[in-house]
Write an enzyme that holds these catalytic residues in place. Structure first.
Site: not given
Ligand code: AMP
Length: 226
Positions: A59, A117, A113
């Protein structure tokens, strides 16, 4: 409330102020169990490159502070640039598969990402090394192997959350944080594994603070993904 458990990761959409590069103490290295991403009410879409393997998918690698807060979107001047990861695409597709809908090639997810981050630790990891280091942590963590050593398999079986934690801790020498979600029928299942990484992104460490409290029941299902 347990003072060692922060709620901050649950507040994604609420934390709005952009962060400062380098203002973090450690990282969460977060891996997703794809079956548990897919079998929720929201569902998923497989990447354009096809259904991912039955393995944890990355992730992200998320800078976090010891007080539980985390910086995000630290450098809009250094947005994701796919040319910087040209040599990593094959590995990214295999180990960092996008699962959101509509079906994508991964760049949107990886860009999210990095922008959210990765920019906050760009003092330590540039774009290329952020993705490369994270891919290498996936290999190093080898979660499925450590679970199999404890006879914990993705076979739709139910396992004690403490046994899942103990199996990973035995393999890595540091305790993970296990996050769970619910499938369409409301069954509580293994969803994500958090492992902490030191500030210079070199080694796994015990977590100074865990992300949130109690989304896993005492016993959780480990869904098959074939
Ligand atoms: P984050 O903001 O890094 O916590 O990630 C959350 C975002 O990433 C949300 O919009 C999720 O829908 C998306 N997300 C999480 N896991 C995946 C994945 N395996 N593939 C695509 N989007 C993801």
């Amino acid at each position: 409330m347990n003072p060692f458990v922060s709620e901050s990761r649950a507040d994604h959409s609420l934390s709005s102020k952009p962060g400062t590069v380098g203002s973090y103490d450690f990282f969460y290295f977060v891996q997703t169990w794809p079956a548990a991403y897919c079998d929720t009410k929201r569902g998923c879409c497989y990447p354009k490159t096809g259904k991912p393997a039955q393995d944890f998918g990355i992730h992200g690698l998320w800078p976090n502070s010891n007080n539980g807060s985390y910086p995000h979107d630290c450098d809009p001047k250094n947005p994701f640039d796919k040319s910087k990861i040209a040599g990593l695409i094959k590995r990214m597709q295999l180990d960092w598969p996008t699962l959101s809908c509509p079906s994508g090639d991964g760049f949107k997810f990886w860009g999210h990402e990095w922008n959210k981050h990765g920019t906050c630790s760009e003092n330590v990891l540039n774009q290329q090394s952020y993705f490369q280091t994270t891919l290498d942590f996936k290999i190093k963590s080898n979660i499925l192997h450590h679970l199999a050593n404890a006879k914990i398999y993705p076979n739709d079986g139910f396992y004690k959350t403490v046994d899942v934690e103990a199996a990973i801790e035995k393999g890595l020498g540091v305790a993970p944080y296990i996050d769970c979600n619910y499938d369409k029928l409301g069954v509580n299942q293994l969803y994500e594994v958090y492992i902490c990484v030191n500030k210079i992104a070199k080694a796994f460490v015990q977590c100074p603070v865990m992300p949130y409290a109690g989304r896993c029941a005492t016993r959780i299902q480990f869904k098959t993904f074939v």
